[in-house]
Design a protein around this motif. Structure first.
Motif, mmCIF file in Angstrom:
data_model
loop_
_atom_site.group_PDB
_atom_site.id
_atom_site.type_symbol
_atom_site.label_atom_id
_atom_site.label_comp_id
_atom_site.label_asym_id
_atom_site.label_seq_id
_atom_site.Cartn_x
_atom_site.Cartn_y
_atom_site.Cartn_z
ATOM 1 N N LEU A 1 -9.854 22.939 -70.083
ATOM 2 C CA LEU A 1 -8.614 22.189 -70.224
ATOM 3 C C LEU A 1 -8.409 21.345 -68.981
ATOM 4 O O LEU A 1 -8.520 21.845 -67.864
ATOM 5 C CB LEU A 1 -7.470 23.199 -70.374
ATOM 6 N N THR A 2 -8.168 20.050 -69.163
ATOM 7 C CA THR A 2 -7.842 19.209 -68.015
ATOM 8 C C THR A 2 -6.546 18.479 -68.322
ATOM 9 O O THR A 2 -6.296 18.097 -69.461
ATOM 10 C CB THR A 2 -8.944 18.175 -67.712
ATOM 11 N N SER A 3 -5.734 18.330 -67.299
ATOM 12 C CA SER A 3 -4.468 17.612 -67.464
ATOM 13 C C SER A 3 -4.006 17.192 -66.073
ATOM 14 O O SER A 3 -4.839 17.068 -65.168
ATOM 15 C CB SER A 3 -3.440 18.519 -68.153
ATOM 16 N N SER A 4 -2.690 16.982 -65.915
ATOM 17 C CA SER A 4 -2.212 16.641 -64.581
ATOM 18 C C SER A 4 -0.870 17.314 -64.335
ATOM 19 O O SER A 4 -0.170 17.690 -65.267
ATOM 20 C CB SER A 4 -2.097 15.122 -64.439
ATOM 21 N N SER B 1 -4.584 15.531 -60.718
ATOM 22 C CA SER B 1 -5.367 15.980 -61.865
ATOM 23 C C SER B 1 -5.731 17.453 -61.672
ATOM 24 O O SER B 1 -5.969 17.895 -60.545
ATOM 25 C CB SER B 1 -6.619 15.120 -62.014
ATOM 26 N N TRP C 1 0.424 9.722 -54.634
ATOM 27 C CA TRP C 1 0.346 9.527 -56.082
ATOM 28 C C TRP C 1 1.354 10.462 -56.744
ATOM 29 O O TRP C 1 1.617 11.545 -56.220
ATOM 30 C CB TRP C 1 -1.068 9.864 -56.589
ATOM 31 N N PRO C 2 1.906 10.053 -57.907
ATOM 32 C CA PRO C 2 2.901 10.921 -58.553
ATOM 33 C C PRO C 2 2.301 12.138 -59.261
ATOM 34 O O PRO C 2 3.017 13.050 -59.640
ATOM 35 C CB PRO C 2 3.577 9.991 -59.563
ATOM 36 N N LEU C 3 0.978 12.142 -59.444
ATOM 37 C CA LEU C 3 0.335 13.215 -60.205
ATOM 38 C C LEU C 3 -0.917 13.698 -59.490
ATOM 39 O O LEU C 3 -1.546 12.945 -58.748
ATOM 40 C CB LEU C 3 -0.122 12.689 -61.571
ATOM 41 N N LEU D 1 -0.737 24.533 -71.831
ATOM 42 C CA LEU D 1 -0.252 23.161 -71.607
ATOM 43 C C LEU D 1 1.241 23.142 -71.296
ATOM 44 O O LEU D 1 1.692 22.387 -70.430
ATOM 45 C CB LEU D 1 -0.514 22.301 -72.846
ATOM 46 N N THR E 1 -8.018 19.035 -59.014
ATOM 47 C CA THR E 1 -9.361 18.439 -58.963
ATOM 48 C C THR E 1 -9.389 17.210 -58.061
ATOM 49 O O THR E 1 -10.361 16.464 -58.035
ATOM 50 C CB THR E 1 -9.839 18.034 -60.376
ATOM 51 N N LYS E 2 -8.312 16.991 -57.331
ATOM 52 C CA LYS E 2 -8.215 15.794 -56.503
ATOM 53 C C LYS E 2 -7.335 16.147 -55.308
ATOM 54 O O LYS E 2 -6.446 17.003 -55.436
ATOM 55 C CB LYS E 2 -7.542 14.710 -57.353
ATOM 56 N N LEU F 1 2.764 17.293 -61.835
ATOM 57 C CA LEU F 1 3.625 16.444 -60.995
ATOM 58 C C LEU F 1 3.476 16.796 -59.521
ATOM 59 O O LEU F 1 3.385 17.965 -59.168
ATOM 60 C CB LEU F 1 5.085 16.665 -61.378
ATOM 61 N N LYS G 1 -7.623 21.227 -63.632
ATOM 62 C CA LYS G 1 -8.477 21.782 -64.693
ATOM 63 C C LYS G 1 -8.256 23.288 -64.761
ATOM 64 O O LYS G 1 -7.734 23.889 -63.809
ATOM 65 C CB LYS G 1 -9.939 21.472 -64.392
ATOM 66 N N LYS H 1 2.983 21.556 -67.963
ATOM 67 C CA LYS H 1 4.038 20.522 -68.004
ATOM 68 C C LYS H 1 5.229 20.882 -67.133
ATOM 69 O O LYS H 1 5.856 20.007 -66.546
ATOM 70 C CB LYS H 1 4.500 20.336 -69.446
#
Ligand SMILES: Cc1cc2nc3c(=O)[nH]c(=O)nc-3n(C[C@H](O)[C@H](O)[C@H](O)COP(=O)(O)OP(=O)(O)OC[C@H]3O[C@@H](n4cnc5c(N)ncnc54)[C@H](O)[C@@H]3O)c2cc1C
Ligand code: SF4
Lengths: 418, 121
Positions: free
Chosen positions: B53-56, B68, B64-66, B84, B116-117, B58, B70, B88
């Motif tokens: 599962l990958t998403s972002s 990333s 950056w506002p987000l 998920l 991941t970042k 806040l 996993k 959120k």
């Protein structure tokens, strides 16, 4: 020289690389490893890694490292390696042009720069096809995005693009965006594909569409877009084998957003400007076995050369391009052509001017089971290879030892028998 | 009850359609795989499907506002929605380092959500 009251800043480079995506980074590292001391990477973005930071899904680096990374993680791996080597990065720097003597003009906040480079590596990436590339009739409302722009909005800037979404084109970026939009709470009403098969990987069809019951309309296209200010609906219709719309199959789908995932075009405005020869079939520069373009000392790699399937093979090729850019270029006056014959969409490299073991990449024209690949030079078969299957979505790669005899006289032709 | 299922193998780009029969925990391969690797895939996909599962998430006060993220391991398919939902709701303060755990044992899956970042302040 004085321009707008500012001085031109003069720089020299052994290898100057235009674009700091994975291709530019891999080429920079390899040029440095092969003896180029002064390597400069120029990129207009404020970050390195090109398009990768917005590709937050996993699947990168599997062939290269054996582990599946996300786009940002893959980029980070190369950025770290490049920083360790002391490569010079110039971010927020736009390359405006370069000339036949490899003098680059670039601009950033400090002013105009003139960079004299012994060799140049082109690594500008690609851009997405838009509505105007395929001429969809109708109104001009807001709410129509290319899939990559929507990807940047959602994954980098936290801006949601819409609520009820239709996606045109089943390329991987479109499939991945279908799932991403679903995760962010949108209704994804369907992916519309004109071909009888999905152009993205089966993995993405399963994990991005099937998992979330998103319909895939094969042999369908969007025939009309409607909306005064914001998109209100799209009309889709079925097509026959000749891709003509079948009358009576039209259906209107209410939606506020249309994403276009129609394919990628190599970015080559700079190359055209200096009259580097381009291949109509790849959209990228014509290169020889050293990744050198028709302009001596200028090399090309990454998605501005050909649109790659995976970043892994892209990086491996970019390393070879970087290595050659660090060495002296071969005299280009004599070469033979490599022609894409029956069943083949394109072959890279398109030219050969030195014998040796040469790595070829090609794309076939249509999906087929157990075809045979032939490479022929003047009636003599240099390679005959049975493939288990072939699909335009996946490049085919092979090596051939090309003798000095062949390079002297005869063009090569690659054909596929199904 | 025996269930027939068509599974698209994703191990390689051929994408064979593998037909299987499942009866509770009993699995029977029917047809369609071009090679052996498809069998293992079909078994796990039929009995215990999982997805990375990958998403972002806040980011507060970041460049950056987000960020990333996993899942540290593939998530059971039937848990994806609850994972998920937790992603959120989450947020994290900058700076964030790639590899940093953002959510521990998310939705009781014993799986973590990992950045991941790297995001600077
Ligand atoms: C929207 C989109 C999504 C994608 N998603 C995936 C994916 O999910 N998986 C996958 O494997 N591949 C994906 N790809 C393919 C992806 O492009 C490649 O994997 C890889 O990022 C290409 O590397 P590159 O270095 O050739 O190009 P890029 O990553 O695009 O890098 C090119 C760089 O050149 C810079 N540049 C261009 N022109 C200039 C100029 N004149 N002056 C200065 N800088 C310039 C750009 O700013 C950019 O940073 C995607 C491509 C696109 C367009
Ligand atoms: S069964 Fe084998 S050949 Fe078929 S998709 Fe799976 S791995 Fe590929």
């Amino acid at each position: 020289m004085v321009e707008h009251g500012r001085k031109m800043i003069n720089l020299n480079a052994d290898v100057a690389i235009i674009g700091g995506g994975p291709a530019g980074l891999a080429a920079a590292i390899s040029a440095h490893e092969n003896g180029a001391k002064n390597v400069i990477v120029l990129d207009r973005n404020s970050w390195l890694g090109g398009i990768l930071p917005q590709c937050i899904h996993d699947g990168f680096g599997v062939e290269e490292t054996g582990t599946s990374m996300t786009g940002p993680e893959y980029a980070e791996m190369y950025i770290k390696a490049a920083r360790k080597k002391g490569i010079n990065f110039m971010n927020e720097t736009m390359v405006l042009q370069f000339d036949k003597n490899r003098k680059i003009i670039a601009v950033n906040k400090k002013g105009l720069h003139e960079i004299k480079a012994k060799s140049i590596v082109l690594a500008m990436g690609c851009r997405e096809k838009t509505r105007w590339n395929i001429m969809i009739p109708g109104d001009r409302p807001s709410g129509i995005y290319t899939a990559g722009v929507a990807q940047a909005f959602i994954n980098l800037y936290n801006i949601m693009v819409g609520k009820n979404v239709v996606i045109l084109g089943s390329g991987d970026v479109g499939l991945i965006m279908a799932r991403r939009l679903k995760f962010e709470g949108a209704n994804v009403l369907g992916v519309v594909e004109i071909l009888p098969y999905a152009s993205g990987l089966p993995r993405n069809v399963v994990q991005c569409l099937d998992d979330y019951d998103i319909p895939l309309y094969l042999n369908h296209t969007v025939t009309y877009v409607k909306g005064k200010e914001r998109l209100e609906s799209v009309t889709i219709a079925q097509v026959d084998e000749k891709m003509n719309i079948i009358p009576g199959t039209e259906r209107e789908i209410k939606c506020d957003t249309l994403l276009l995932s129609l394919g990628l075009i190599p970015e080559n405005e700079l190359s055209k400007n200096v009259k580097i020869e381009l291949d109509d079939l790849t959209g990228g520069p014509i290169i020889n076995q050293s990744f050198e373009t028709s302009l001596s000392g200028v090399f090309a790699c990454g998605n501005c050369l050909q649109v790659y399937d995976t970043v892994d093979t892209l990086s491996m090729d970019a390393k070879v391009a970087g290595e050659n850019a660090a060495k002296k270029s071969v005299k280009q006056n004599k070469f033979i052509n490599v022609k894409a014959g029956k069943g083949i969409r394109y072959v890279v490299p398109q030219r050969i001017n030195e014998p040796g073991k040469i790595h070829f990449t090609l794309r076939v024209e249509k999906p087929c089971e157990s075809p045979t690949l032939h490479v022929i030079s003047d009636g003599i078969e240099l390679l005959k290879k049975k493939l288990p299957w072939a699909n335009p979505a996946n490049t085919v790669e092979f090596d051939i030892d090309i003798s000095a005899e062949v390079v002297k006289y005869k063009d090569l032709e690659v054909i596929l028998d199904d | 009850m025996t269930d027939e299922k068509k599974i698209t193998c994703i191990v390689c780009p051929i994408g064979c359609k593998i037909l299987v029969k499942i009866d509770g925990k009993h699995f029977e391969l029917v047809d369609g795989n071009k090679c052996k690797r498809g069998i293992d895939y079909a078994i796990s996909e039929a009995l215990d499907p999982r997805r990375m599962l990958t998403s972002s998430v806040l980011v507060k006060n970041g460049e950056w506002p987000l960020v990333s993220v996993k899942s540290s391991k593939p998530v059971p398919k039937n848990k994806i929605v609850s994972v998920l939902n937790e992603i959120k709701k989450a947020s994290v303060n900058a700076p964030v380092k790639s590899g940093q755990v953002v959510l521990n044992n998310v939705a009781d899956t014993k799986i973590d959500i990992v950045a991941t970042k790297s995001i600077k302040k």
